[in-house]
Scaffold this active site. Structure first.
Site, PDB file in Angstrom:
ATOM      1  N   PRO A 119       0.609  -1.408   0.016  1.00  0.00           N
ATOM      2  CA  PRO A 119      -0.017  -0.019   0.013  1.00  0.00           C
ATOM      3  C   PRO A 119       0.746   1.257  -0.170  1.00  0.00           C
ATOM      4  O   PRO A 119       0.976   2.023   1.020  1.00  0.00           O
ATOM      5  CB  PRO A 119      -0.844  -0.050   1.182  1.00  0.00           C
ATOM      6  CG  PRO A 119      -0.110  -0.926   2.064  1.00  0.00           C
ATOM      7  CD  PRO A 119       0.770  -2.114   1.269  1.00  0.00           C
ATOM      8  N   CYS A 120       1.431   1.637  -1.123  1.00  0.00           N
ATOM      9  CA  CYS A 120       2.146   2.653  -1.441  1.00  0.00           C
ATOM     10  C   CYS A 120       1.258   3.970  -1.223  1.00  0.00           C
ATOM     11  O   CYS A 120       1.638   5.152  -0.974  1.00  0.00           O
ATOM     12  CB  CYS A 120       2.760   2.838  -2.612  1.00  0.00           C
ATOM     13  SG  CYS A 120       1.918   2.563  -4.079  1.00  0.00           S
TER      14      CYS A 120
END
Length: 168
Positions: free
Chosen positions: A134-135
């Protein structure tokens, strides 16, 4: 023998979402698009498999995420192609709690080099299995939503969804 991977596109509230996963069920690349080419382009040419259409083993985690189980993506296996520093940063991205975004500076600190802010941002930019790594949970120091390969509106929606369900 050329490696093969399955590609599968599903509908989400944020638009089409395409997963590319290897024969072990590890997500190689994914994103908010219905374009196989766009998802493949997230991988270096030498790492691009031959693509076959088929059902994804991990589509159920995406559906669960959008149904409110924002931790459903945590256990999805991924496969990155990167440098040792990128791999450290990607591992740290998976440790960020839903609804609790961090800054690029904090990501750099978590990788062991507080001064490597640009390297941390670069790792986010080169993160191919979006959502599962989850950037989108990394923001700039001022709290802004700078940079996201799939667009700021998708990043904003993901963060809002996670904040709503993380506190529910």
């Amino acid at each position: 023998m050329t490696a093969t991977a399955l590609v599968h596109t599903i509908d989400t509230p944020d638009g089409a979402f395409t997963l590319l996963e290897n024969d072990e069920g590890r997500v190689l690349s994914s994103g908010w698009t219905d374009s196989t080419e766009a998802v493949l382009a997230r991988l270096a040419p030498k790492n691009r498999p031959e693509v076959l259409s088929g059902p994804s083993h991990n589509a159920s985690a995406v559906h669960a995420f959008y149904a409110g189980d924002v931790r459903a993506i945590d256990a999805v296996p991924v496969h990155h192609f990167g440098t040792p520093l990128q791999n450290i940063a990607w591992a740290e991205l998976r440790r960020i709690a839903p609804g609790a975004p961090i800054t690029y500076t904090e990501l750099a600190t978590r990788t062991g080099n507080v001064r490597a802010v640009r390297a941390a941002a670069s790792a986010c930019a080169r993160n191919a299995p979006a959502l599962f790594v989850p950037c989108h949970r990394v923001i700039n120091t001022a709290g802004g939503l700078a940079g996201f390969a799939w667009g700021i509106p998708v990043k904003r929606a993901l963060l809002a969804r996670e904040a709503a369900f993380a506190t529910a």
